[in-house]
Each structure stands twice: as structure tokens, then as C-alpha cells.
Design an enzyme around this catalytic site. Structure first.
Site, mmCIF file in Angstrom:
data_model
loop_
_atom_site.group_PDB
_atom_site.id
_atom_site.type_symbol
_atom_site.label_atom_id
_atom_site.label_comp_id
_atom_site.label_asym_id
_atom_site.label_seq_id
_atom_site.Cartn_x
_atom_site.Cartn_y
_atom_site.Cartn_z
ATOM 1 N N ASP A 95 -45.173 -45.085 -27.996
ATOM 2 C CA ASP A 95 -45.689 -43.735 -28.204
ATOM 3 C C ASP A 95 -45.148 -43.165 -29.503
ATOM 4 O OD1 ASP A 95 -43.088 -42.310 -27.605
ATOM 5 O OD2 ASP A 95 -43.383 -43.324 -25.688
ATOM 6 N N GLU A 151 -47.387 -78.943 -37.655
ATOM 7 C CA GLU A 151 -47.340 -77.533 -37.236
ATOM 8 C C GLU A 151 -46.367 -76.741 -38.107
ATOM 9 O OE1 GLU A 151 -48.311 -77.668 -32.456
ATOM 10 O OE2 GLU A 151 -46.369 -78.421 -33.155
#
Ligand code: GLA
Length: 727
Positions: free
Chosen positions: A531, A611
Site C-alpha cells: 500500500d 541457463e
């Protein structure tokens, strides 16, 4: 002039670049709301409905005027007990048990700059960027007065609202309910867009018509919660991403809240944003005052996309503070999904050396390094490093990591305590609990009473000891359960929910003052306290414990309506994903995490050489686009709930550069080609893509779009940058 007062008519007009907000103190001193929306000039008090409506009573001092009723007028700060039967912004219980407060205009002041709130986060702005209107309302019987605060950030199209309630009377009163914003609409059909969810699946988007009856969302969990985010959008029926009117209400608060939307008997709509009234019963003695947290209002007549971009700018420029508000964030590797509780100091050093190899800046040692903490049943509250487990001191560990050329960050959960901890054994009364009852446990832990200064101070000392023990440059501030026992061994139960949050803010304010260079990332089981209140102290928040790229597409989509990408903690994790078991390509995982702060949450030692090379490439890519993601304008290019693909773009403020990201969400055999249309470019400019140097006009990219590669399978990602050609 952003704030205009017409003395004769007692009309206040707040002007921003594209919007007008108007209210009037009428002859009774009632503060009536007249209008909020697209720029409209002149006095709008002619809009008000004065009709004799049966069963809508008339205030005693309105004489015999049966056309004047607070039940039908649009009100700026409606209260309970005065003949308005809709939900009120303020409910006061008087010392005799009656519930009534009747507020009338008393005075006002217009000031340069933006007001600040004592003990609470709020939008900040320079003297030149904002103006403040303060309107003082008074009840002449009980002595309650309310200062309504309006902050106007003209060029940002932002209006903020807060309220300070004071008891200037002789008897104590109790605040039962308090909102900071009320928006009354005389007419119109609206949808309410809210963001609901759960742990590991936050901020799903719900759009529903506001019908007769009240609809409410909120939190009673002590934190703003995974369940509902404290931000809602009121949108016209036909409002889309690019078109139509919409209003945002974003609460700058991290605790219990309530947002109500209601269509009344005359088809008027009221929306309230404020504190949750359950577990709230706040006594106010004579001379005391109480601040209702701020709500940020914004209106757009260019759809939801423009509304979001205004909130993003507001949060980036007027909520986030400190060195990292505008600074480049460290690209980090977090140990949680790499090792969980099972690590030693050497594990962390190894992660750091892998991180170095991959070009990552920082390693973060997550949960499990302190007290007795090999699982989540014990140890919280004992913030001393477990030297036996790590095999070294914290200072040594940080030194070793730094020696590799890697920065160091750490995890803590300062608001919590395990019953199996030295802290709890010494101070059982420091945990929140209802007297005589066994407290509710969450993740087998209790909540420390942060409404108490002595408790906060003791924890603060411990946190500082940790942060002072080495070159620690990042803190992940976690909070892993909902509050339940809103009672303190010292203090008044009805105050605890609010005082807890103010205690947390006080702690964070002191911490950020003492460590201005420390980057704090907020977290509450991922995005359980995501928030604007937390963003005032922690410029980024771990968006969700769900790191599955396919789910993250939805979580980050919902998050994007209010919060900019630079606040969204996002990492690439291992597959099969630990939360969903889904396998999504490394490329897609990278693309999705690049719509946030970007980092890794896996053990690189388990990656193949191919990777690793791909990770190095991702790191290089992110470094190139990082500034664009952090500062650029964000465009939602599809609705992943409705469309086969999710697409979004970052466009530089100068519109000379854009990053398009797409993830295919659904795929069928022999599928039609998907086209994605860009937004936010200059139509007449030419843009070159970085994949094959093809050149397009901005208008072609925006109107006709570009085809997505047909071979894009389910959850495959696509990313391309566009650069404006210099002509
Ligand atoms: C929460 C956080 C995770 C991790 C764990 C540690 O769930 O969201 O990222 O830090 O706590 O216990």
C-alpha cells in the site's frame, strides 16, 4: 491558482490541470459537495436537489423549509445523527452515549505547499508544486471540530484528503468511525473496480456495477491485507483503458480500512474511504486530536490507463522517499527459494560467488539466520545471529560477501515473536492478546505490541545492532501473519489497531532517519501490505510469494492499476515453480520479473551452463532497460483475464524509447495470429525495433499493431524494444 475561494457564495474550487473539484459552505454552514470531474467552470451549486422528499427529514434549523434535507444533498463530510441515512464518514459517540455530531463551517485557510500529517505517511510536495486548503468545521454542542485537509497538486491532477478530529469540548467523546474521503455523485451509473485476493494470489481485478445497496471491502487483519487492496476505482459504464471517466481513491494507510460504495434511493452514489470501524473505538479526551489517514484522489477522462499513470507519477515523486526513490535499485539474489531455512554462512557466500558470476549486485540472506530458527516455529524476536548455524559471525559473513564484490542484504520480521524465543519468555506481555484468553496464532507466531513505545524501543535496539554489525545495504522487512488480538497489556483496546500502525510508522521513520542509505523492501507474506503507506518508508515491496510467471502476470496486472513498476518486487525463480508446480521458460520468467525491481530467487548452482548464459543475458538486458522501467510510463496493452495474451509496455517520458513485453497465456491448435497494439508513442515519429531493425511509424504500431510470432506457445514470452529514429 489551484484553490479559489469565492467569499460571497462561500464556494471553494480546487483546480488541477484537467479536473475541477467544488464545494460550498451554505447558509447553515453545511459543507456541500458540488462537483468532481473533468474541468468545469462556473458555480455548480445550481445542481443541488431541493425537493420535498417524504421520509427525508429536515434539520431543525432549516425552519419550515421541507426541501432542504441532508438525506438527499451531496455532502463533503457526512456525519451520523443529523438526518442523512446513507453511510457516514464520521460517527462520534458522545459522553452520554448518544451518537451525533453536527459539523458546520467555521473558517478556512489556503496555504502554499502540501500539508503533512503527524505520525502518518502522506503525499509530499514542494511549495510551488502544491497548495493546501484547510476547512475547519465545528459542532457547537459537543465541541468536536474537524479540520478537513485538501492537498492540490495541480500539474499532477492529484487531490488528497485527510481529516483531523479534535475534541475542544469539556467531555470525552469516542470516535466510532472515521473516513478521510467521501465522494457523493448526484447522478451517473458507475462500476467499482476493486482488487481482491489471498496469500500468493493478490490483487485480482473485479469490476462490478454499483447497484442499490452498499458494497464494501476492507481489512480487519491489522494490515491492509492480501484480501483487498486499499485502492478502488469508480468507472463509468463504458470506461476502458483508453477512454471514459474514472475516479481513483487510494488510501495511504497500512492497517485496517474500509471502503464503501452505495447507490441510494435517488440513484445518487456515495463512496467512502477510511478506517475500518470494527476493532476501532477511539476515545478522545478534551484537548486531544486524531488524524484520519490520507486518501489520494485522481480523476481521468482518458480511461484507466491515464489514471494509473497519474498514480504512478504521484507515488514515484510524492510518496517514495530517500536515496532509492529515484535511484537505481540493486539487482539481487534472494536465498529464500534457493535454500529456505537450510543454509550456513558458506551457502550464502557460495550464492554470492554465483551471483558475481552472473552479474548480480547483491545477495540477500532471508529467514533463518538468527536465534533458534530452522523452521518457522521458533526464534522470532531473538535477532542475534546464530553463529553456530552460520559457522561465522554476521560481520565475517558480510565481509566475505563484500570481498567477492557483492553487496549484502538481510531479512527480518521485527513486528513478530515466537512463543519459543528468549524474548517471549522474558516478556510474554509484549504480545497482543485479549486478557484471559489464548491469543490466535498465525504461522505459529504472535504479534508484538507495536502500539507500545517500550516494546518498539527494545526491538529497535536489536534491529540496529544487526544493521550495525556489518556493511548491510538492504533490509527485507517482513510481516507474516494477520493480527487478531486487538488488545494491549497497556492501553485502550479500541485504540490498538490504529496505534499499532502508527507505532510501525514511527519505527520505520526512525530507522530510515538513522540509515538513510539502507534500501528497505516491504513484505508481508509477499503482497499482504502492499500500500501507499508502506511505500513512504519502503520504496519497493515484495509483490507476492507467488513467483510463478504465469500467475505473476495477473498479480502484476492488478498491482499496476495504482502502483508503479519500481515499487513491485519481482524475481525469477526455479521451475517447477514452488507455489504452482508450473514450468515456464526462463525467458518468460525474466520478462515478467523485468516489470518490477528484477532479481533472482533460486540457487544458480543448479542451473545448466546454457541457463547461466541466459541469466547473464537477462541481467545485461535489464541493466539496459532498468531506467525505462523505473521512470517510464506504463501501458497495459491487453487484459489477461479476457485476452489470449498479456501485454504491457514502458514508454519513456520523451517517447523516444519503448519496451514491449508479451506473454502468451492461452494457445490452441492452428491458432489465429495475435496482434498487439502499442500505446503512448508519437504517431508521426519513426521507431526502429531492436530485434531486426525494422522501422515502423508510431501510428502504425499504435493503430495497426504488430503481429506476434506464430510459434509463441503457451506461456512463451516476447520482448522487444523500440527506439525513435532521429530524423
Ligand atoms: C514470507 C516472505 C517470503 C520469505 C518468508 C520467510 O513468506 O514473503 O519471501 O521471506 O516469509 O519466512
Amino acid at each position: 491558482m489551484a484553490i479559489i475561494y469565492q467569499e460571497k457564495e462561500r464556494i471553494f474550487t480546487l483546480e488541477t490541470l484537467h479536473t475541477t473539484y467544488q464545494m460550498k459552505a451554505d447558509s447553515r454552514g453545511e459543507l456541500l459537495h458540488l462537483y468532481y470531474g473533468k474541468k468545469a467552470s462556473g458555480n455548480l451549486d445550481y445542481l443541488l436537489p431541493f425537493f420535498d422528499r417524504s421520509f427525508s427529514g429536515n434539520p431543525g434549523d432549516a425552519g419550515n423549509d421541507r426541501t432542504y434535507s441532508l438525506d438527499v444533498l451531496t455532502l463533503e463530510y457526512p456525519t451520523l445523527g443529523v438526518g442523512d441515512y446513507r453511510s457516514a464518514a464520521l460517527d462520534i459517540e458522545n459522553s452520554d452515549g448518544t451518537e451525533c455530531v453536527d459539523l458546520r463551517y467555521y473558517s478556512h485557510e489556503i496555504k502554499k505547499g502540501k500539508y503533512a500529517l503527524r505520525g502518518l505517511p502522506a503525499v509530499f510536495a514542494d511549495e510551488e508544486e502544491a497548495q493546501t486548503l484547510s476547512v475547519l468545521l465545528k459542532d457547537s454542542v459537543n465541541g468536536v471540530q474537524v479540520e478537513l485537509l485538501y492537498g492540490v497538486l495541480e500539474s499532477e491532477d492529484i487531490i488528497t484528503r485527510a481529516a483531523v478530529i479534535s475534541n475542544e469540548g469539556t467531555d470525552a467523546v469516542t470516535i466510532q468511525k472515521a473516513a478521510s474521503a467521501c465522494l457523493d455523485f448526484l447522478h451517473g451509473e458507475y462500476d467499482l473496480i476493486s482488487f481482491y485476493g489471498r496469500h500468493a494470489m493478490e490483487r485480482n481485478v473485479q469490476r462490478a456495477p454499483i447497484r442499490h445497496g452498499a458494497f464494501s471491502i476492507g481489512s480487519r487483519r491489522g494490515a491492509s491485507s492480501h484480501q483487498y487492496n486499499p485502492g478502488v476505482i469508480l468507472a463509468g459504464k463504458n470506461t476502458t483503458e483508453e477512454q471514459g471517466s474514472c475516479y481513483g481513491l487510494l488510501f495511504v494507510y497500512s492497517g485496517n480500512f474500509s471502503c464503501e460504495a452505495e447507490k441510494d434511493q435517488f440513484d445518487q452514489t456515495r463512496v467512502l474511504m477510511g478506517l475500518q470501524s470494527d476493532y476501532f473505538h477511539y476515545p478522545l479526551n478534551p484537548g486531544e486530536s486524531f488524524t484520519v489517514p490520507e486518501t489520494i484522489l485522481c480523476f481521468s477522462d482518458q480511461g484507466l490507463g491515464a489514471l494509473s499513470r497519474r498514480y504512478h507519477d504521484c507515488i514515484r515523486n510524492h510518496i517514495c522517499r530517500g536515496k532509492y526513490a529515484h535511484g537505481e535499485r540493486p539487482l539481487l539474489l534472494n536465498s529464500w527459494e534457493a535454500a529456505y531455512f537450510d543454509f550456513t554462512g558458506e551457502t550464502i557466500v557460495n550464492l554470492a560467488s554465483e551471483a558475481k558470476e552472473l552479474g548480480v549486485d547483491m545477495v540477500v540472506m532471508d529467514d533463518g539466520w538468527f536465534g533458534k530458527r530452522d523452521n518457522d516455529d521458533s526464534g522470532l524476536g531473538d535477532w542475534q545471529v546464530n553463529k553456530q548455524k552460520l559457522g561465522m559471525s554476521l560481520k565475517e559473513l558480510v565481509g566475505k560477501v563484500n570481498d567477492l564484490g557483492v553487496r549484502f542484504g538481510i531479512w527480518m520480521e521485527p513486528e513478530m515473536v515466537s512463543e519459543d524465543s528468549d524474548l517471549y519468555r522474558a516478556h510474554p506481555d509484549w504480545a497482543l492478546r485479549f486478557p484471559g484468553r489464548t491469543p490466535v496464532r498465525g504461522r505459529n507466531q504472535l504479534v508484538l505490541d507495536f502500539s507500545r513505545e517500550d516494546v518498539r524501543e527494545a526491538v529497535f535496539t536489536q534491529v540496529c545492532q544487526v544493521l550495525d554489525s556489518g556493511n548491510i545495504e538492504y533490509l527485507k522487512w517482513d510481516m507474516n501473519r494477520s493480527l487478531a488480538d486487538f488488545a494491549s497489556a497497556k492501553g485502550v483496546p479500541g485504540k490498538v489497531a490504529y496505534d499499532y500502525v502508527l507505532g510501525l510508522y514511527d519505527f520505520l521513520e526512525k530507522l530510515t532517519a538513522r540509515y538513510p542509505d539502507l534500501l528497505i523492501e516491504g513484505c508481508s507474506g509477499g503482497g499482504g501490505r502492499f500500500d501507499a503507506g508502506m511505500l513512504y518508508y519502503t520504496p519497493q515491496i515484495w509483490c507476492s510469494d507467488n513467483t510463478d510467471a504465469a500467475d505473476r502476470v495477473f498479480i502484476q496486472y492488478g498491482t499496476s492499476f495504482f502502483y508503479p513498476a519500481c515499487t513491485v518486487g519481482a524475481h525469477v525463480s526455479a521451475v517447477p515453480n514452488h507455489q504452482t508446480g508450473r514450468e515456464v521458460s526462463l525467458k518468460t520468467r525474466g520478462i515478467v520479473a523485468m516489470a518490477g525491481t528484477f532479481g533472482y530467487e533460486l540457487n544458480p548452482a543448479l542451473l545448466s551452463e546454457t541457463e547461466k548464459e541466459e541469466v547473464r543475458e537477462q541481467v545485461r538486458t535489464f541493466r539496459k532497460v532498468e531506467g525505462l522501467v523505473r521512470n517510464g510510463d506504463y501501458y497495459r496493452l491487453s487484459d489477461p483475464y479476457e485476452e489470449a495474451f498479456a501485454a504491457w509496455a514502458f514508454v519513456s517520458k520523451e517517447k523516444d524509447r519503448a519496451l514491449l513485453s508479451v506473454v502468451m497465456m492461452k494457445k490452441h491448435g492452428n491458432a489465429p495470429v495475435s496482434y498487439v497494439r502499442m500505446k503512448g508513442l508519437l504517431p508521426e515519429a519513426e521507431y526502429e525495433n531492436t530485434l531486426d531493425s525494422r522501422v515502423y511509424s508510431g501510428s502504425a504500431l499504435m493503430e495497426a499493431g504488430i503481429p506476434l510470432p506464430l510459434e509463441m506457445g503457451e506461456y512463451r514470452g516476447y520482448q522487444v524494444e523500440f527506439w525513435r529514429r532521429q530524423t
